[in-house]
Structures are given as structure tokens and as C-alpha cells.
Design a protein around this motif. Structure first.
Motif, PDB file in Angstrom:
ATOM      1  N   ASN A 141      31.115  62.349  90.522  1.00 12.93           N
ATOM      2  CA  ASN A 141      32.253  61.436  90.357  1.00 12.93           C
ATOM      3  C   ASN A 141      33.147  61.876  89.208  1.00 12.93           C
ATOM      4  OD1 ASN A 141      29.986  60.734  88.649  1.00 12.93           O
ATOM      5  ND2 ASN A 141      31.166  58.942  88.007  1.00 12.93           N
ATOM      6  N   LEU A 142      32.712  62.876  88.477  1.00 14.18           N
ATOM      7  CA  LEU A 142      33.492  63.340  87.323  1.00 14.18           C
ATOM      8  C   LEU A 142      34.103  64.709  87.590  1.00 14.18           C
ATOM      9  CD1 LEU A 142      31.160  62.377  84.313  1.00 14.18           C
ATOM     10  CD2 LEU A 142      33.096  61.092  85.248  1.00 14.18           C
ATOM     11  N   SER A 143      35.379  64.872  87.219  1.00 15.25           N
ATOM     12  CA  SER A 143      36.031  66.172  87.335  1.00 15.25           C
ATOM     13  C   SER A 143      35.395  67.136  86.331  1.00 15.25           C
ATOM     14  CB  SER A 143      37.527  66.029  87.056  1.00 15.25           C
ATOM     15  OG  SER A 143      37.709  65.530  85.754  1.00 15.25           O
ATOM     16  N   PHE A 144      35.557  68.436  86.567  1.00 16.03           N
ATOM     17  CA  PHE A 144      34.929  69.433  85.698  1.00 16.03           C
ATOM     18  C   PHE A 144      35.252  69.192  84.214  1.00 16.03           C
ATOM     19  CE2 PHE A 144      35.054  72.361  89.557  1.00 16.03           C
ATOM     20  CZ  PHE A 144      33.703  72.238  89.801  1.00 16.03           C
ATOM     21  N   GLY A 145      36.470  68.750  83.962  1.00 16.18           N
ATOM     22  CA  GLY A 145      36.903  68.514  82.581  1.00 16.18           C
ATOM     23  C   GLY A 145      36.048  67.489  81.846  1.00 16.18           C
ATOM     24  N   ARG A 146      35.313  66.687  82.619  1.00 19.05           N
ATOM     25  CA  ARG A 146      34.490  65.640  81.993  1.00 19.05           C
ATOM     26  C   ARG A 146      32.993  65.924  82.072  1.00 19.05           C
ATOM     27  NH1 ARG A 146      36.264  59.813  83.699  1.00 19.05           N
ATOM     28  NH2 ARG A 146      34.667  59.391  82.136  1.00 19.05           N
ATOM     29  N   TRP A 147      32.610  67.102  82.549  1.00 15.56           N
ATOM     30  CA  TRP A 147      31.185  67.393  82.673  1.00 15.56           C
ATOM     31  C   TRP A 147      30.490  67.502  81.327  1.00 15.56           C
ATOM     32  CZ3 TRP A 147      29.118  70.693  87.303  1.00 15.56           C
ATOM     33  CH2 TRP A 147      29.509  70.081  88.498  1.00 15.56           C
ATOM     34  N   GLY A 148      31.263  67.757  80.274  1.00 16.88           N
ATOM     35  CA  GLY A 148      30.688  67.763  78.936  1.00 16.88           C
ATOM     36  C   GLY A 148      30.037  66.427  78.611  1.00 16.88           C
ATOM     37  N   GLU A 149      30.582  65.351  79.191  1.00 17.27           N
ATOM     38  CA  GLU A 149      30.030  64.009  78.961  1.00 17.27           C
ATOM     39  C   GLU A 149      28.647  63.855  79.605  1.00 17.27           C
ATOM     40  OE1 GLU A 149      32.891  61.016  80.313  1.00 17.27           O
ATOM     41  OE2 GLU A 149      34.510  62.302  79.594  1.00 17.27           O
ATOM     42  N   ILE A 150      28.431  64.550  80.728  1.00 18.05           N
ATOM     43  CA  ILE A 150      27.136  64.441  81.419  1.00 18.05           C
ATOM     44  C   ILE A 150      26.042  65.100  80.590  1.00 18.05           C
ATOM     45  CG2 ILE A 150      25.855  64.903  83.555  1.00 18.05           C
ATOM     46  CD1 ILE A 150      28.601  65.455  84.908  1.00 18.05           C
ATOM     47  N   PHE A 151      26.398  66.285  80.035  1.00 20.28           N
ATOM     48  CA  PHE A 151      25.381  67.086  79.351  1.00 20.28           C
ATOM     49  C   PHE A 151      25.439  66.913  77.837  1.00 20.28           C
ATOM     50  CE2 PHE A 151      26.601  69.135  83.342  1.00 20.28           C
ATOM     51  CZ  PHE A 151      25.390  69.086  83.998  1.00 20.28           C
ATOM     52  N   SER A 152      26.302  66.021  77.375  1.00 18.40           N
ATOM     53  CA  SER A 152      26.535  65.790  75.939  1.00 18.40           C
ATOM     54  C   SER A 152      26.764  67.109  75.206  1.00 18.40           C
ATOM     55  CB  SER A 152      25.356  65.050  75.291  1.00 18.40           C
ATOM     56  OG  SER A 152      24.883  64.049  76.138  1.00 18.40           O
ATOM     57  N   ASP A 153      27.332  68.079  75.897  1.00  9.53           N
ATOM     58  CA  ASP A 153      27.499  69.397  75.298  1.00  9.53           C
ATOM     59  C   ASP A 153      28.534  70.182  76.119  1.00  9.53           C
ATOM     60  OD1 ASP A 153      27.217  72.148  74.631  1.00  9.53           O
ATOM     61  OD2 ASP A 153      25.169  71.773  73.927  1.00  9.53           O
ATOM     62  N   ASP A 154      29.707  70.418  75.505  1.00 11.72           N
ATOM     63  CA  ASP A 154      30.777  71.099  76.235  1.00 11.72           C
ATOM     64  C   ASP A 154      30.436  72.552  76.547  1.00 11.72           C
ATOM     65  OD1 ASP A 154      32.313  68.842  76.306  1.00 11.72           O
ATOM     66  OD2 ASP A 154      33.503  69.359  74.528  1.00 11.72           O
ATOM     67  N   THR A 155      29.669  73.192  75.665  1.00 11.33           N
ATOM     68  CA  THR A 155      29.339  74.609  75.864  1.00 11.33           C
ATOM     69  C   THR A 155      28.410  74.791  77.057  1.00 11.33           C
ATOM     70  OG1 THR A 155      29.414  74.742  73.472  1.00 11.33           O
ATOM     71  CG2 THR A 155      28.662  76.700  74.634  1.00 11.33           C
ATOM     72  N   VAL A 156      27.376  73.940  77.116  1.00 14.71           N
ATOM     73  CA  VAL A 156      26.443  73.999  78.243  1.00 14.71           C
ATOM     74  C   VAL A 156      27.193  73.694  79.543  1.00 14.71           C
ATOM     75  CG1 VAL A 156      24.424  72.899  79.303  1.00 14.71           C
ATOM     76  CG2 VAL A 156      24.402  73.433  76.876  1.00 14.71           C
ATOM     77  N   ALA A 157      28.047  72.681  79.505  1.00 15.71           N
ATOM     78  CA  ALA A 157      28.814  72.317  80.700  1.00 15.71           C
ATOM     79  C   ALA A 157      29.689  73.483  81.156  1.00 15.71           C
ATOM     80  CB  ALA A 157      29.661  71.081  80.418  1.00 15.71           C
ATOM     81  N   ALA A 158      30.345  74.136  80.218  1.00 13.99           N
ATOM     82  CA  ALA A 158      31.233  75.251  80.566  1.00 13.99           C
ATOM     83  C   ALA A 158      30.446  76.413  81.165  1.00 13.99           C
ATOM     84  CB  ALA A 158      32.005  75.714  79.331  1.00 13.99           C
ATOM     85  N   ALA A 159      29.289  76.702  80.599  1.00 17.70           N
ATOM     86  CA  ALA A 159      28.455  77.797  81.104  1.00 17.70           C
ATOM     87  C   ALA A 159      27.964  77.492  82.520  1.00 17.70           C
ATOM     88  CB  ALA A 159      27.267  78.026  80.174  1.00 17.70           C
ATOM     89  N   MET A 160      27.673  76.219  82.751  1.00 21.60           N
ATOM     90  CA  MET A 160      27.190  75.782  84.060  1.00 21.60           C
ATOM     91  C   MET A 160      28.304  75.895  85.101  1.00 21.60           C
ATOM     92  SD  MET A 160      24.417  73.099  84.547  1.00 21.60           S
ATOM     93  CE  MET A 160      24.781  72.240  83.068  1.00 21.60           C
ATOM     94  N   ILE A 161      29.476  75.345  84.761  1.00 24.59           N
ATOM     95  CA  ILE A 161      30.615  75.365  85.686  1.00 24.59           C
ATOM     96  C   ILE A 161      30.998  76.807  86.024  1.00 24.59           C
ATOM     97  CG2 ILE A 161      33.079  74.811  85.887  1.00 24.59           C
ATOM     98  CD1 ILE A 161      32.386  72.312  84.056  1.00 24.59           C
ATOM     99  N   ASP A 162      30.961  77.685  85.007  1.00 29.88           N
ATOM    100  CA  ASP A 162      31.280  79.095  85.186  1.00 29.88           C
ATOM    101  C   ASP A 162      30.408  79.720  86.283  1.00 29.88           C
ATOM    102  OD1 ASP A 162      32.823  81.321  84.105  1.00 29.88           O
ATOM    103  OD2 ASP A 162      30.840  82.136  83.582  1.00 29.88           O
ATOM    104  N   ARG A 163      29.110  79.467  86.226  1.00 32.23           N
ATOM    105  CA  ARG A 163      28.191  80.021  87.229  1.00 32.23           C
ATOM    106  C   ARG A 163      28.379  79.355  88.590  1.00 32.23           C
ATOM    107  NH1 ARG A 163      26.200  80.782  82.533  1.00 32.23           N
ATOM    108  NH2 ARG A 163      24.698  82.429  82.015  1.00 32.23           N
ATOM    109  N   LEU A 164      28.568  78.032  88.568  1.00 31.53           N
ATOM    110  CA  LEU A 164      28.682  77.301  89.832  1.00 31.53           C
ATOM    111  C   LEU A 164      29.910  77.691  90.635  1.00 31.53           C
ATOM    112  CD1 LEU A 164      27.669  73.675  88.805  1.00 31.53           C
ATOM    113  CD2 LEU A 164      26.438  75.195  90.362  1.00 31.53           C
TER     114      LEU A 164
END
Ligand code: ADP
Ligand code: MG
Length: 190
Positions: A141-164
Motif C-alpha cells: 500500500n506504500l509507494s517506494f518513496g515510503r518503504w523506509g517507513e516499513i523497515f525503519s531504515d532508508d538505506t535498507v529500503a533503498a538496497a531492497m528496492i534496487d534489487r527488486l
């Protein structure tokens, strides 16, 4: 039912008239399931009730029919499963290896519940293990820009989105919730 779909929802029952913005060509391409042997991912984004789970199950059923085993669970369910495996010595690697026999893993409802650091780490390991090895279909339900909120960590979210998204189709759904819509239509016509 080995794929553990929570309900039977087919692509044939999905009414695209309610999704004028949905890329028909992309959906048609996904329906032929050729993304699965290529280990490509599918990301379905959009607010509640717009049909993300329905499409996820529908594509999962297509994959199973094409001979690609699929396994469905919610994001929280996947984290629980990995966490249980992690309790056992060497269990996480073993579990990630075992999951390889499923050519498609469906991860529903990423974003409704935030992950703590351990959960985020386990989820990242799943994404990393599947990278170019096996498909993931993720709904959120969250756009990629808000995935940092899911993982409480923007770096982890960015690394995840990059691979996905390196090999992926990203579909965005929008509009009014189908649940509220049918409720409203019922009220207006009676
Ligand atoms: P989401 O996962 O996005 O919250 P769901 O996939 O659970 O939404 O959809 C909510 C309900 O509405 C389900 O019963 C689903 O089958 C139905 N639905 C949603 N969109 C459509 C559609 N375009 N055509 C047919 N049924 C739909
Ligand atoms: Mg859903």
C-alpha cells in the motif's frame, strides 16, 4: 492447496474497467507467466481495496497452471517463517534454499505492519537470496518513496528496492476501494 492462496481469485474475474490507469499490455504480458522462468519480479502498488491481492493470487494461479510452483503468504507471515528458521542453527540458509523450489513467492501486504530491525534484516535476506534466482510478487500500500517507513531504515529500503526493481514489472493500481464501491452501489440501488 499447496500454494496456500487465501482465496480463489482469478484474472478472468478481475474487471479492468475499474482500473483505467492499469497498463493492459503489462498485465497481458504477465499473464503468460514468462516472467517466472526469468526470475523477474512483480510489484503491485496501491491503496487498500483496489485489487492487489486479487491480482497477486490470479497471477499465482496462472504460474501454478504453467507448472511453476508458487507459495503465498503475507509479509508478516514470511517474516515469521524466516524467523522460525533462523532460531535453528543454519536454519535460515536451509530455508532459503528450500524455498528455491517455489519459482514464485507471493508476499502480500508489505507495509501494513512496520518491521523491527531483525524482521527487516530477515526480509532483506529473502530478497537478496531471490535476486536473479526466483521470482517475487510483492503487494504494498506504500509507494517506494515510503518503504523506509516499513523497515525503519532508508538505506535498507533503498538496497531492497534496487534489487527488486532491477528485473521487474511495477504496476500501480488506484481508484476507490472495490469493497467500498460495491457496498455503496448496493446501498444506492436498494
Ligand atoms: P487489495 O489487496 O488491493 O486491498 P483486494 O484484492 O483484496 O484489494 O480486493 C478487495 C475485494 O475486491 C476482493 O474481493 C477482490 O476480489 C475485489 N476486487 C478488487 N478489484 C477488483 C476488480 N477490478 N475486479 C473484480 N474484483 C475486484
Ligand atoms: Mg490485499
Amino acid at each position: 492447496q499447496t500454494a496456500k492462496f487465501p482465496a480463489i481469485k482469478t484474472l478472468e474475474d478481475f474487471n479492468t474497467d475499474y482500473q483505467p490507469g492499469l497498463r493492459r499490455d503489462v498485465l497481458a504480458h504477465l499473464q503468460n507467466t514468462s516472467f517466472v522462468p526469468k526470475a523477474e519480479n512483480v510489484i503491485l502498488l496501491g491503496p487498500p481495496g483496489v485489487g492487489k491481492t486479487h491480482l497477486g493470487i490470479g497471477l499465482g494461479i496462472k504460474a501454478c497452471q504453467a507448472g511453476y510452483p508458487a507459495l503465498f503468504d503475507t509479509a508478516a507471515g514470511w517474516v515469521n517463517r524466516l524467523s522460525d528458521a533462523h532460531q535453528r542453527h543454519g536454519g535460515l540458509d536451509q530455508e532459503l534454499k528450500r524455498l528455491r523450489r517455489y519459482r514464485l513467492l507471493i508476499i502480500d501486504e508489505l507495509g501494513y505492519l512496520p518491521f523491527d530491525a531483525d524482521a527487516a534484516n530477515l526480509f532483506f535476506q529473502l530478497v537478496a537470496a531471490r535476486y536473479e534466482q526466483g521470482s517475487l510478487l510483492i503487494t504494498s500500500n506504500l509507494s517506494f518513496g515510503r518503504w523506509g517507513e516499513i523497515f525503519s531504515d532508508d538505506t535498507v529500503a533503498a538496497a531492497m528496492i534496487d534489487r527488486l526493481v532491477h528485473h521487474a514489472e511495477v504496476l500501480t493500481l488506484d481508484g476507490e476501494s472495490y469493497r467500498t464501491r460495491s457496498r455503496r452501489e448496493l446501498i444506492e440501488t436498494t
